[in-house]
Design an enzyme around this catalytic site. Structure first.
Site, PDB file in Angstrom:
ATOM      1  N   LYS A 205      -0.518   4.803   4.609  1.00 26.90           N
ATOM      2  CA  LYS A 205      -1.370   3.844   5.340  1.00 26.90           C
ATOM      3  C   LYS A 205      -0.788   3.610   6.729  1.00 26.90           C
ATOM      4  O   LYS A 205       0.416   3.372   6.883  1.00 26.90           O
ATOM      5  CB  LYS A 205      -1.487   2.528   4.565  1.00 26.90           C
ATOM      6  CG  LYS A 205      -2.506   1.567   5.176  1.00 26.90           C
ATOM      7  CD  LYS A 205      -2.834   0.435   4.223  1.00 26.90           C
ATOM      8  CE  LYS A 205      -3.843  -0.532   4.833  1.00 26.90           C
ATOM      9  NZ  LYS A 205      -5.126   0.125   5.163  1.00 26.90           N
TER      10      LYS A 205
ATOM     11  N   HIS B  18       0.836  -1.201   0.000  1.00 33.70           N
ATOM     12  CA  HIS B  18       0.000   0.000   0.000  1.00 33.70           C
ATOM     13  C   HIS B  18       0.872   1.252   0.000  1.00 33.70           C
ATOM     14  O   HIS B  18       2.082   1.185   0.209  1.00 33.70           O
ATOM     15  CB  HIS B  18      -0.930   0.020   1.219  1.00 33.70           C
ATOM     16  CG  HIS B  18      -2.124  -0.855   1.089  1.00 33.70           C
ATOM     17  ND1 HIS B  18      -2.088  -2.200   1.397  1.00 33.70           N
ATOM     18  CD2 HIS B  18      -3.394  -0.607   0.676  1.00 33.70           C
ATOM     19  CE1 HIS B  18      -3.281  -2.729   1.191  1.00 33.70           C
ATOM     20  NE2 HIS B  18      -4.087  -1.786   0.746  1.00 33.70           N
TER      21      HIS B  18
END
Length: 273
Positions: free
Chosen positions: A164, A160
């Site tokens: 995040k 990600h």
């Protein structure tokens, strides 16, 4: 009933975030949905502005910080914020009798129990990933987990963007749970969250997790089944948050007129046996 009266009145929590902007665009493009409220945190520069201003959209809805005031003309709230904020919004939705679509991840067990409790009073779709494709992959992983429960080592790899804050992702955990359940394993016991130094040989039956964080990666997930002489990889890659936004609106439509209960995207997509 007029076309406007028939529309789903949808509110967005965290309207200035990445998912918030994707949801604003999805609602603007959906003929059966209209934005009824847009929430942002106290002190946000967006407060008092039109919710779509940064996207060149005119929604006629001003961004507010007070959820109790902002959600009075709403049928369903979509929330992809942080656990603490989501639980605060949950209490407001519960008191107002509003449906809720929750894509927030990183809840502690106590927070999940609070959501389960609220679902006895209001309908809620809770899913770590609203993507239609990801939820089809989860179904495929159940089949693979049963068929490859012995003779194969299982690894979950996810990547990600740098912003995040939780790891592994909620989707990676959900994938691990799906495989463990199908293979007759206990993820809490068999998961390996990190490897460093002299680790020794792999423990039979373990499920490994690897995490990548960097750049603007929207979300990549792979479950690797490694056997002797062969490997199977089941992968899903997201190139746009629009997939999560469109899945969220499918959840909104599913909840319309639904009885209180805790649902997931397999309910929304009719994937449950």
């Amino acid at each position: 009933m007029s076309a406007d009266a028939a529309k789903h009145r949808v509110a967005i929590a965290g309207c200035g975030g990445r998912m918030g902007r994707a949801l604003l665009e999805a609602i603007a493009a959906a003929p059966d949905c209209e934005l009824s409220a847009a929430l942002a945190r106290d002190g946000s520069a967006l407060l008092g502005q039109d919710a779509g201003a940064a996207l060149g959209l005119h929604t006629g809805v001003q961004v507010q910080a007070d959820p109790r005031q902002g959600l009075r003309n709403t049928q369903c709230l979509i929330d992809f914020t942080r656990p603490q904020a989501t639980l605060e919004h949950l209490g407001v939705c519960e008191s107002l009798g509003l449906a809720m679509v929750i894509g927030t991840t990183g809840f502690e067990p106590e927070g999940l129990r609070r959501i389960e409790q609220a679902a006895t009073r209001i309908p809620i779709v809770l899913s770590p990933n609203m993507s239609v494709g990801v939820n089809v992959v989860l179904k495929l992983l159940e089949q693979a987990g049963r068929a490859l429960s012995s003779g194969f080592d299982i690894e979950v790899i996810e990547a990600h963007h740098r912003h995040k804050v939780d790891a592994p992702s909620g989707t990676a955990l959900k994938m691990g749970e799906a495989v463990a359940r199908a293979a007759g394993r206990d993820l809490a016991r068999d998961a390996v969250w990190s490897r460093h130094g002299h680790t020794g040989e792999r423990e039979p039956g373990s499920i490994g997790f690897s995490v990548v964080r960097g750049g603007d990666i929207v979300g990549d997930h792979t479950v690797l089944f490694a056997g002797t002489g062969e490997r199977i990889e089941i992968t899903h890659k997201s190139s746009s948050r629009a997939t999560y936004a469109e899945g969220s609106l499918r959840a909104v439509r599913f909840l319309a007129g639904r009885s209180p209960g805790l649902y997931d995207m397999h309910d929304v997509l009719g994937l449950k046996a």
